[in-house]
Scaffold this motif. Structure first.
Motif, PDB file in Angstrom:
ATOM      1  N   LYS A 771      -0.671 -97.530 -48.982  1.00 37.42           N
ATOM      2  CA  LYS A 771       0.122 -98.621 -49.560  1.00 37.42           C
ATOM      3  C   LYS A 771       1.182 -99.072 -48.552  1.00 37.42           C
ATOM      4  O   LYS A 771       1.377-100.278 -48.335  1.00 37.42           O
ATOM      5  N   LYS A 772       1.794 -98.096 -47.916  1.00 41.38           N
ATOM      6  CA  LYS A 772       2.899 -98.395 -46.985  1.00 41.38           C
ATOM      7  C   LYS A 772       2.390 -99.131 -45.748  1.00 41.38           C
ATOM      8  O   LYS A 772       2.949-100.146 -45.335  1.00 41.38           O
ATOM      9  N   ASN A 775      -0.865-101.925 -47.359  1.00 44.92           N
ATOM     10  CA  ASN A 775      -0.654-102.647 -48.623  1.00 44.92           C
ATOM     11  C   ASN A 775      -1.904-102.638 -49.518  1.00 44.92           C
ATOM     12  O   ASN A 775      -2.218-103.624 -50.175  1.00 44.92           O
ATOM     13  N   TYR A 776      -2.638-101.502 -49.510  1.00 42.53           N
ATOM     14  CA  TYR A 776      -3.772-101.378 -50.422  1.00 42.53           C
ATOM     15  C   TYR A 776      -3.283-100.887 -51.775  1.00 42.53           C
ATOM     16  O   TYR A 776      -2.391-100.041 -51.862  1.00 42.53           O
ATOM     17  N   THR A 777      -3.887-101.410 -52.854  1.00 38.46           N
ATOM     18  CA  THR A 777      -3.580-100.907 -54.193  1.00 38.46           C
ATOM     19  C   THR A 777      -4.339 -99.590 -54.381  1.00 38.46           C
ATOM     20  O   THR A 777      -5.551 -99.546 -54.208  1.00 38.46           O
ATOM     21  N   GLY A1047      -5.431-105.719 -52.089  1.00 36.10           N
ATOM     22  CA  GLY A1047      -4.199-105.568 -52.860  1.00 36.10           C
ATOM     23  C   GLY A1047      -4.356-106.257 -54.202  1.00 36.10           C
ATOM     24  O   GLY A1047      -5.442-106.625 -54.625  1.00 36.10           O
TER      25      GLY A1047
END
Length: 1149
Positions: A771-772, A775-777, A1047
């Motif tokens: 995520k960091k 930016n993947y969910t 995302g």
């Protein structure tokens, strides 16, 4: 002691599958002699025969082996992989050779016919064109083109009647027993000038019709039919069968021949003309224009009638010198028969097989002392290496000076094999393409003959190779009358005269040459079907040429070049440019390439892989239209009909290769990003895919989805998407499994619960880092981490290599460490070690064979549609298909999905699962010794092993992929349905008159099931993938336009109400019934009651689930309460189940 059985009770022979056996097997007599002493005694008036064992003296028991026995032992050791192969060949020879009993019946019928033929009446002399003497009952077996010719004719008794061909030679074989009888026309019926303008062939046909008229009234003859010798219309024959069913597979073939030496062979030289253009066309030509073309094919047809007796004498003399000659020829005939090369126009028939073996004996390439096995091997070796299209061979030792030279034969014919007289080319009708096919087959046979890992006997002599299962693509010329205009367009009049008006055989060599030139490097081999010998009643006219079945052509593709859309030609200023333009016509254009070259080029249409596979179709239709005047409507191309079954319902229809590539590219990107992640307590040692989509074998590959957020509600805490009430079930999103191995370290605990907690912590940390940085969910869970990336969901599972070992360890009451295997450890090993390894191996196989994935997907679509996907799992199906590419013998690896699918059905239906392991040699890691070890281990432990045993290099003893399924009953059902599907599908593909719907093989028979649970289509997420998708579809929360972002909110993952409902049914009622469903859009669940579940059981309060009590007398028994169970089916599936239909009432009796 053994009582002798009466003959009628003796067991009949057992035939191997596909063996050319005969219906009258029970009449075959065992000719082996048993030395035994018999004692007879009377007991209640009945005579008994008692056998005693033979008593041998000590000297007899220990005498040294004879020279013959030593030779046999040495031969079995040096020539055969094992003595089993020798025994198999000996048994096969017993099967195909005629028994003495059958020969007696055949001889009796021949004597009957001979007597009848000797009494043929005389008739007055008439003009050849006058056929009124025949009456109307019998027709003349000849196409009269042109209508008239000169000459007189009358009937007279034959000058002589002789047996010719394979029967007197001893090489006649089953299943189709044909005995040749030569009837000699009296010399006064013929004239030496009858060679001209078809006079002799017409008299020959008239004489045959006269014989047919004479025999027709006899009650000793069963049926009378006309046919043609190897499809040659100039050489009609009469087929006679005896009355009754005793000899159902036998026919007597009556040939009408001129007296030996009646015509001069010099008049029949390949360069001579015997058909005048003026007579054939009916047009007057001036002397200056009269330059008659040679008629080599016509000449060889007449010459062929002069020599059969001489050929029989020659072969009899040769075979008398070699004891194994007849057996060797019989084996070669079986080999040819399995490859469809021994029947039809221009075939390599049994006569040529005998002549070839005689040639090898005379030229000392084989010796007189060789066995049948050695004769077959050397014959195939010669065929594989000798190219008779370039360097013909001759049996003539010292031909006379008038005999043509080999060069003259090569000028007139495509394949040259000259007979002992030196005048006749025995391969006159054979095309170069047929000989190349023969060479290819012989070469293939030699390649796997010595391979100890291949069952040579099964591949060489027992496996049929029909064109549809052998060639990658097949197409047919349907409207054969169009070939007349092809002959006209190519100005083939002289060739048409030579073939006596047979425009099919005239145009065929030209079409083959044109296609060979156009397809070039794209194909290994171009083959064509051999027109079958026509057969018609003596009361009917001879069939026209257009009446024969369509001509089929087979292509063996070169995988790396066949799908290329660009045909690059010579440079613009090259002398060959004009030739290139002439071949391709308006499709050829000048193009400039990146290397600066300006060349002629042809560009074919093709965006998706499935369209590129059909580039050969575009080439064939274009060339035939341009040069042969054959429109596309006359060409039936069956190269990819089956591909429709796995076509994706996307904007650009394809068969899923492009979608699979998108998934793999996205996975590769994720893999690289995982490798680069820092800030982890332990480093990642391996990232491996463990999902069929990552090896190109997912039936319908996952597609990147753009979600319609208005279709969903939000979950309160995680803000994930959930489906709204009343909406259809959302689109099914497959989680793509990825195994992430962490390095070993002393920090890992040795307690299973602690390892689970550590793994969950890794999932949380990986989610935070992805995520960091990207930016993947992500959604971490204790067992896995779901990552929403590029419209796809990847399910990452962290693995620790020692965890299976920890699961096997336990401490007993005494405090000792005990290691015991268990299902949990095996399941973990399967998920984290074996599946990723299989996925990477099969991904490599796809790189070698681009159609591997498509074949797997077709195979799995068929298994799912026929409701077998729970019995033969995805991994098992992929291994079965892999075996077709790694061990294709007697074929070559498939280069099209269709032929691969047909071979998959053949493998499933015909493999001997009971007695053989299926060995899949992935990465060629297994040696011959490993094969022996696997086979021996399999035989030793057969009863405890799975019914379908699949061995791989990492799994030689257990067959872990098929451990749980299928059961023996389900395997038998799969084999039966596969055999029927193969039969229906091949018949449909090769017969254009059938309804062209390949989906027939995907529709399961539902009449065998007891209960059908109909589902609400609205709640079936994969409905669009059904075999017969509905016309009306439902919106499932997916947008079709727009870019797919990474995302956004996490979608509903792995939600399929059908599979969840199925799991509930199996858990609740698995002891009572079996449940079947097509996972790809099936809207019906089929239920089959287990018979044992309905046996009344003693009453126990703890076992009353879904049961009802029946009291009979003093005894209370329980039986399943079917009405309540059916109601439970409805309740469990509320909202999903539309109706429950009980089809049978098996439980009521």
């Amino acid at each position: 002691m053994k009582k002798k059985k009466p003959f009628a009770e003796e067991a009949g022979e057992v035939f191997p599958p596909n063996s050319p056996h005969d219906d009258d097997a029970d009449e075959e007599k065992n000719e082996s002699h048993i030395k035994a002493k018999r004692s007879k005694r009377e007991e209640t008036g009945e005579e008994k025969v008692v056998y005693h064992p033979v008593k041998l003296s000590r000297n007899d028991l220990y005498r040294p082996p004879t020279a013959e026995e030593l030779n046999q032992l040495k031969e079995a050791e040096s020539l055969f992989h094992c003595s089993l192969l020798k025994m198999q060949m000996e048994e096969l020879l017993k099967e195909v050779m005629l028994s003495e009993h059958k020969k007696q019946k055949v001889d009796s019928f021949i004597q009957t016919v001979t007597k009848l033929l000797q009494s043929v009446p005389n008739s007055p002399e008439v003009e050849v064109n006058d056929m009124s003497w025949l009456g109307g009952a019998v027709k003349v077996p000849f196409l009269l083109v042109p209508k008239t010719t000169k000459g007189k004719f009358h009937m007279a008794p034959p000058a002589s009647i002789d047996l010719i061909g394979s029967y007197p030679l001893g090489t006649c074989t089953k299943p189709h027993i044909t005995v040749d009888l030569a009837v000699t026309i009296p010399a006064d019926v013929l004239h030496p000038k009858d060679l001209m303008n078809q006079r002799y062939p017409r008299k020959r046909a008239l004489y045959l019709a006269g014989i047919a008229q004479h025999l027709k009234s006899s009650s000793d003859i069963g049926t009378l039919h006309y046919s043609c010798l190897h499809g040659n219309r100039l050489r009609p024959v009469l087929l006679l069968t005896p009355p009754g069913k005793d000899l159902s597979s036998f026919s007597l073939r009556v040939h009408v021949l001129p007296p030996p030496g009646f015509f001069s062979p010099t008049r029949l030289h390949p360069q001579r003309n015997n058909i005048r253009t003026e007579w054939y066309t009916g047009l007057q030509t001036s002397n200056s224009e009269r330059c008659e073309p040679p008629t080599p094919h016509y000449n060889s047809s007449v010459l062929g009638d002069l020599l059969p007796r001489a050929h029989l004498q020659f072969l009899t003399a040769v075979s008398s010198q070699c004891s194994a000659f007849t057996d060797g020829v019989a084996l070669l005939k079986v080999w040819l028969h399995q490859r469809d090369l021994d029947q039809g126009t221009g075939c390599f028939n049994g006569f040529l097989a005998s002549m070839l073996m005689a040639y090898l004996l005379i030229t000392h390439r084989i010796s007189n002392t060789m066995t049948a096995y050695q004769l077959l091997r050397n014959s195939l070796n010669f065929l594989a290496s000798a190219d008779l299209t370039e360097n013909g061979i001759s049996l003539a030792k010292d031909p006379d000076s008038s005999a043509p030279a080999l060069a003259e034969f090569h000028n007139a014919f495509q394949v040259v094999f000259v007979d002992p007289s030196g005048h006749l080319n025995m391969c006159a009708e054979m095309t170069a393409s047929t000989y190349k096919q023969l060479q290819h087959e012989a070469s293939m046979s030699m390649q796997f003959w010595d391979n100890p890992t291949v069952d040579g006997f099964q591949c060489l002599l027992m496996t049929p190779k029909p064109m549809i299962r052998t060639s990658d693509h097949v197409f047919q010329l349907c409207d054969l009358v169009r070939l007349q205009s092809s002959c006209k367009k190519q100005n083939l009049l002289s060739e048409l005269m030579d073939h006596s008006g047979n425009y099919v055989q005239t145009a065929l060599p030209f079409i083959l040459s044109l296609l060979q030139q156009g397809l070039g490097q794209r194909i290994h081999l171009l083959t064509h079907s051999l027109s079958p010998d026509p057969k018609w009643s003596v009361e009917n006219e001879a069939p026209k040429y257009k009446a024969q079945p369509p001509v089929s052509f087979g292509l063996l593709l070169r995988t790396e070049l066949a799908a290329s859309v660009l045909e690059r030609g010579p440079s613009a200023d090259s002398p060959k440019a004009a030739e290139f333009r002439q071949l391709w016509g308006p499709r050829s254009e000048l193009r400039r390439f990146q290397d600066g070259a300006i060349t002629e080029a042809v560009l074919w249409d093709g965006e998706s892989m499935c369209q590129k596979r059909l580039v050969p179709k575009q080439i064939i239709t274009h060339l035939l239209q341009l040069h042969a005047d054959i429109p596309e409507s006359c060409i039936r191309y069956v190269g990819s009909m089956v591909d429709d079954l796995i076509k994706t319902r996307s904007e650009a229809p394809g068969t899923g290769e492009e979608e699979s590539l998108v998934v793999i590219q996205s996975y590769d990107d994720l893999s690289r990003k995982l490798w680069r992640l820092g800030d982890l307590p332990l480093s990642i040692t391996a990232v491996q895919g463990a999902h069929p989509a990552l090896r190109y074998t997912q039936v319908f590959p996952p597609r990147p989805l753009l979600l319609d957020y208005s279709f969903f509600d939000r979950e309160k805490t995680t803000r994930s998407l959930v489906p709204k009430e009343g909406k259809p079930c959302p689109a099914y999103i497959t989680p793509i499994t990825v195994i992430c191995h962490m390095e070993g370290s002393g920090k890992w605990p040795h307690d299973r619960l602690a390892i689970h907690h550590i793994r969950a912590a890794f999932h949380i940390q990986l989610a935070e880092l992805l995520k960091k940085h990207h930016n993947y969910t992500c959604r971490p869970c204790p067992t896995h981490l779901d990552v929403w990336k590029d419209g796809l969901v990847f399910r990452i599972q962290v693995a620790y290599h020692r965890e299976p070992q920890v699961l096997r360890e336990s401490v007993n009451a005494e405090g000792l460490l005990v290691i015991r295997d268990n299902e949990e450890a095996q399941a973990l090993e399967m998920a984290t070690i074996h599946k990723p390894l299989l996925t990477s191996t099969l991904h490599g196989l796809q790189q070698q064979h681009p159609c591997f994935g498509a074949v797997c997907r077709l195979a799995k679509r068929w298994l799912a549609a026929q409701l077998f996907s729970d019995d033969i799992t995805e991994d098992t199906a992929d291994l079965l298909v892999a075996s077709l590419f790694l061990h294709p013998a007697p074929f070559i690896p498939p280069s099209s999905p269709q032929v691969g699918f047909l071979r998959f059905l053949q493998l499933l239906s015909s493999f001997d699962w009971r007695n053989n392991p299926l060995v899949v040699n992935l990465n060629s890691q297994l040696t011959a010794a490993d094969y022996t070890e696997i086979k021996n281990g399999f035989m030793a432990s057969r009863e405890s092993l799975p019914v379908m045993f699949v061995a791989t290099p990492k799994d030689k003893k257990m067959s872990m992929w098929t451990k749980k399924a299928p059961s023996i009953q389900m395997l038998h059902r799969v084999m039966m349905v596969a055999a029927e599907s193969l039969k229906v599908l091949e018949h449909q593909l090769m017969d254009g008159n059938q309804i062209q719907d390949v989906r027939v093989v995907m529709r399961p028979p539902l009449d065998v099931y007891d209960v059908l649970i109909q589902l609400n289509p609205k709640q079936v997420p994969l409905l669009s993938n059904a075999v017969d998708p509905p016309a009306v579809t439902f919106s499932r929360g997916v947008l079709t336009d727009g870019a797919v972002p990474s995302g956004g909110a996490l979608p509903v993952i792995d939600y399929n109400p059908v599979s969840l409902y199925l799991a509930q049914l199996r858990e609740a009622f698995g002891d009572l019934a079996l449940f079947f469903c097509d996972p790809f859009g099936g809207t019906v669940i089929c239920v089959l009651w287990k018979p044992k579940a309905f046996i009344p059981a003693p009453f126990k309060t703890s076992q009353m689930s879904a049961r009802t009590v029946k009291v009979t007398g003093d005894e209370a028994k329980t039986v399943p309460n079917v009405e309540a169970i059916l109601e439970d089916f409805r309740i469990l599936g509320k909202g999903l189940v539309k109706s429950v239909e009980a089809r049978t009432e098996k439980w009521s009796f």
